[in-house]
Design an enzyme around this catalytic site. Structure first.
Site, PDB file in Angstrom:
ATOM      1  N   ASP A  14       0.784  -1.244   0.000  1.00 40.52           N
ATOM      2  CA  ASP A  14       0.000   0.000   0.000  1.00 40.52           C
ATOM      3  C   ASP A  14       0.816   1.294   0.000  1.00 40.52           C
ATOM      4  OD1 ASP A  14      -1.946  -1.943   0.227  1.00 40.52           O
ATOM      5  OD2 ASP A  14      -2.813  -1.201   2.093  1.00 40.52           O
ATOM      6  N   LYS A 111      -7.032  -5.010  -2.988  1.00 34.46           N
ATOM      7  CA  LYS A 111      -7.758  -5.544  -1.830  1.00 34.46           C
ATOM      8  C   LYS A 111      -8.676  -4.476  -1.273  1.00 34.46           C
ATOM      9  CE  LYS A 111      -3.927  -4.390   1.200  1.00 34.46           C
ATOM     10  NZ  LYS A 111      -4.636  -3.367   1.984  1.00 34.46           N
ATOM     11  N   CYS A 156      -1.909  -2.827   7.697  1.00 39.60           N
ATOM     12  CA  CYS A 156      -1.795  -3.759   6.563  1.00 39.60           C
ATOM     13  C   CYS A 156      -0.506  -4.571   6.564  1.00 39.60           C
ATOM     14  CB  CYS A 156      -2.008  -3.007   5.257  1.00 39.60           C
ATOM     15  SG  CYS A 156      -3.728  -2.438   5.114  1.00 39.60           S
TER      16      CYS A 156
HETATM   17  C1  VGL Z   1      -4.595   0.573   5.713  1.00 40.89           C
HETATM   18  C2  VGL Z   1      -6.179   1.460   7.095  1.00 40.89           C
HETATM   19  C3  VGL Z   1      -7.135   1.348   6.110  1.00 40.89           C
HETATM   20  C4  VGL Z   1      -3.174   0.178   5.526  1.00 40.89           C
HETATM   21  C5  VGL Z   1      -5.539   0.443   4.716  1.00 40.89           C
HETATM   22  O1  VGL Z   1      -2.702   0.121   4.371  1.00 40.89           O
HETATM   23  O2  VGL Z   1      -2.491  -0.089   6.551  1.00 40.89           O
HETATM   24  N1  VGL Z   1      -4.923   1.067   6.906  1.00 40.89           N
HETATM   25  N2  VGL Z   1      -6.802   0.840   4.917  1.00 40.89           N
END
Ligand code: VGL
Ligand code: ZN
Length: 202
Positions: A14, A111, A156
């Site tokens: 991410d 995702k 994540c």
């Molecule tokens: C994430 C919160 C919501 C992350 C993704 O990548 O850690 N955290 N969506």
């Protein structure tokens, strides 16, 4: 040498604009991970990037629940869920990868695209049973070890590391190439859980 026994994959979690400074769910120092991650890509047999990829109105967004504010908790059918600001909405610039991140990896796995279920882990959605397909991809390529980097350490990255360990992969998390959100002790808790699960913190 690390991972001598198995073919290893680098899993880049991410590294998207919304998790970097100026983004909707900015992680402090989030963009600091880009240069070290780019440099690491050379050293692995496979490179996988994940992309948080939510439809507008996703159930993990506080704005989808009347009277709720970001960072509050809610009970969803699969369990407790943190409510986030709207972030990584499909096809927006916030969901795009950081502009300096190398994108010449082998696979991009998206995702969090099901409206009713969040997905922190690269392996399973937050209901803990719906697979993303990444496990099969890695096993099919003969990969037995994974090194995790990216954002956010305590969400994540940690969920992905814990799932990978549970699935029997040899797991490293390279903390110099991760940054955390740290909601009410979540960073310390994540580090403890990962250590307890046999994840190697590098
Ligand atoms: C994430 C919160 C919501 C992350 C993704 O990548 O850690 N955290 N969506
Ligand atoms: Zn998300």
């Amino acid at each position: 040498m690390a991972h001598a026994a198995h073919s290893a994959a680098l899993i880049v979690i991410d590294v998207q604009n919304d998790f970097c400074p100026g983004g909707a769910l900015a992680v402090p120092g989030g963009d600091d991970v880009v240069a070290p991650i780019n440099a690491m890509m050379e050293r692995y047999e496979a490179v996988v990037l994940t992309q948080d990829w939510h439809p507008a109105g996703h159930s993990s967004f506080a704005s989808s629940h009347a009277g709720k504010a970001p960072m509050e908790m809610i009970d969803l059918p699969y369990g407790p869920q943190v409510l986030w600001p709207d972030h990584c909405v499909q096809n927006t610039s916030g969901a795009a990868f950081h502009k300096d991140l190398r994108l010449d990896g082998d696979l991009i796995i998206r995702k969090g695209f099901r409206p009713a279920v969040d997905s922190y882990s690269a392996f399973f959605e937050n209901d803990k049973v719906t697979p993303t397909g990444l496990e099969g991809y890695l096993r099919n390529r003969g990969i037995g070890a994974v090194a995790l980097v990216g954002l956010a350490t305590d969400f994540c990255v940690a969920y992905s590391a814990l799932d990978a360990a549970r699935l029997g992969f040899e797991v490293q998390v390279h903390l110099a190439a991760c940054r955390g959100i740290d909601l009410q002790g979540s960073l310390a808790n994540a580090l403890t859980s990962m250590k307890d699960a046999g994840v190697e913190l590098v």
